[in-house]
Design an enzyme around this catalytic site. Structure first.
Site, PDB file in Angstrom:
ATOM      1  N   HIS A   1       0.850  -1.126  -0.185  1.00  0.00           N
ATOM      2  CA  HIS A   1       0.124  -0.016  -0.096  1.00  0.00           C
ATOM      3  C   HIS A   1       0.826   0.920  -0.093  1.00  0.00           C
ATOM      4  O   HIS A   1       0.478   2.445  -0.131  1.00  0.00           O
ATOM      5  CB  HIS A   1      -1.005  -0.070   1.659  1.00  0.00           C
ATOM      6  CG  HIS A   1      -2.219  -1.059   0.943  1.00  0.00           C
ATOM      7  ND1 HIS A   1      -3.226  -1.014   0.253  1.00  0.00           N
ATOM      8  CD2 HIS A   1      -2.113  -1.773   1.583  1.00  0.00           C
ATOM      9  CE1 HIS A   1      -4.030  -2.172   0.345  1.00  0.00           C
ATOM     10  NE2 HIS A   1      -3.555  -2.447   1.429  1.00  0.00           N
TER      11      HIS A   1
ATOM     12  N   GLU B   1      -6.966 -12.634   4.399  1.00  0.00           N
ATOM     13  CA  GLU B   1      -7.621 -11.550   5.053  1.00  0.00           C
ATOM     14  C   GLU B   1      -8.969 -11.620   3.534  1.00  0.00           C
ATOM     15  O   GLU B   1      -8.913 -10.894   2.577  1.00  0.00           O
ATOM     16  CB  GLU B   1      -6.889  -9.879   4.091  1.00  0.00           C
ATOM     17  CG  GLU B   1      -6.179 -10.671   2.813  1.00  0.00           C
ATOM     18  CD  GLU B   1      -5.218  -9.166   2.857  1.00  0.00           C
ATOM     19  OE1 GLU B   1      -4.879  -8.184   2.922  1.00  0.00           O
ATOM     20  OE2 GLU B   1      -3.834  -9.997   2.066  1.00  0.00           O
TER      21      GLU B   1
ATOM     22  N   ASP C   1      -9.251  -5.773   4.462  1.00  0.00           N
ATOM     23  CA  ASP C   1     -10.267  -6.234   3.945  1.00  0.00           C
ATOM     24  C   ASP C   1     -11.085  -7.651   3.725  1.00  0.00           C
ATOM     25  O   ASP C   1     -11.400  -8.099   2.945  1.00  0.00           O
ATOM     26  CB  ASP C   1      -8.907  -7.098   2.747  1.00  0.00           C
ATOM     27  CG  ASP C   1      -7.715  -6.217   2.310  1.00  0.00           C
ATOM     28  OD1 ASP C   1      -8.279  -5.676   2.163  1.00  0.00           O
ATOM     29  OD2 ASP C   1      -6.606  -5.964   2.197  1.00  0.00           O
TER      30      ASP C   1
END
Length: 364
Positions: A128, A232, A258
């Site tokens: 990210h 996730e 997530d």
């Protein structure tokens, strides 16, 4: 002039000067007195766990780092700079619960501050965060200077990304979106040299092996590396126990954001159904560690799920902060306080003016 250097004999200065004038080839033998038994290698704390405690520490508990030495104790004839080094894996095995931070800014300065602050580990987030391998390297060097273990989070689970990340020499590697035991086995294979896996090798020149200086790297790299698989998604949560049981998987990193998105609760990660799914996956992971095998439980703290609550449920690695989030909160609060002071200051000025006016009126 071509020259060859050997040792330990000497050569008269006049001979060198004559060779320079004639531009002829000469063999130079200089008085470099280096013991023939001198080992051209270093002790890497990631791969060599020593038992003697250092005489000083900047942390409340010992933590190994990537390519760094600390302390000044001696043991078994080793250099005085060699001290007590424990990898993340060894600390987990000894029963510790570790507290860490995620680094999304790719700022070496913030990475260094995080290490000096005392976090047990730092995750450099290439999934990210905006940085890549070269940016991550600067952060690893900053963390190494503070003796803080680094974990690299990959942008995707692939052999190419794993190879480039592992060549940098982190203590841990985190694979995103592992939804099945098959995915987990692939991830482990990306971390192992043939025949145990498919990791490409350039161990003679990469940072992970101290650029080839660490002669014991191939014998110790598996023991020093923490392999983390992120669970996730709904599918992954259902198979968390099976994923945790895969040989070579050391930690299961739960991903509540997530997971909530995959369940249709993007804006509500604390939803009851999300919490129930997460708890079931946690129990599955914890059930694999009873016989000494299996994987440890790792995860993110959330506003509705505090680090101390996670620890009480069996989490052994807890990440409680993100560098960008910490700076954002501090910056927003700093501006808020100043804006409030302006409003309060205007009110105080008005009150002072009214007071002066009253005093002037009555004094007349």
């Amino acid at each position: 002039m071509a020259a060859t250097f050997t040792y330990p004999a000497t050569i008269p200065t006049a001979t060198v000067a004559a060779a320079n004038r004639s531009k002829s080839a000469v063999t130079l033998t200089l008085p470099i007195h280096i013991p023939k038994s001198f080992p051209l290698k270093t002790l890497n704390p990631v791969r060599f766990a020593l038992t003697t405690k250092p005489k000083f520490s900047l942390k409340s508990s010992a933590a190994a780092s990537d390519h760094s030495l600390t302390g000044d104790a001696t043991t078994s004839g080793l250099p005085s700079c060699a001290a007590s080094f424990q990898t993340l894996k060894s600390r987990l095995r000894s029963g510790e619960t570790l507290y860490g931070i995620f680094l999304l800014s790719f700022s070496p300065t913030l990475a260094e501050i995080a290490g000096l602050a005392g976090y047990d580990f730092a995750v450099v987030d290439m999934e990210h965060g905006p940085g890549g391998i070269s940016d991550a390297l600067d952060c690893l060097r900053a963390l190494a200077a503070t003796r803080t273990p680094a974990i690299l989070r990959l942008p995707e689970s692939s052999p190419a990304w794993a190879k480039k990340a592992l060549d940098l020499g982190p203590q841990g590697i985190m694979f995103p979106t592992i939804d099945s035991p098959k995915d987990a086995k692939k991830a482990v294979s990306y971390c192992r040299f043939p025949p145990a896996g498919i990791r490409g090798t350039a161990h003679t020149v990469v940072r992970a092996s101290d650029y080839g200086i660490d002669e014991g790297y191939l014998s110790n790299y598996e023991e020093g590396l923490l392999i983390m698989c992120q669970v996730e998604s709904t599918e992954g949560a259902k198979k968390a126990e099976e994923i945790a049981a895969v040989d070579g998987v050391d930690c299961i990193q739960m991903g509540p954001l997530d997971l909530s998105a995959s369940m249709g609760y993007l804006w509500d990660p604390g939803h009851k159904k999300v919490r129930e799914t997460l708890r079931a996956a946690e129990r599955g992971v914890l059930s694999t560690t009873g016989g000494g095998g299996g994987a440890y439980l790792a995860g993110f703290a959330m506003p509705h799920d505090r680090p101390e609550d996670m620890r009480a449920r069996g989490y052994r690695m807890v990440s409680g902060a993100v560098d960008v989030g910490l700076f954002r909160s501090a910056a927003v609060e700093d501006v808020r306080r100043f804006k409030i002071s302006l409003v309060d200051g205007d009110d105080d000025d008005e009150k002072e003016q009214d007071k002066d006016a009253d005093e002037k009126y009555w004094s007349e």
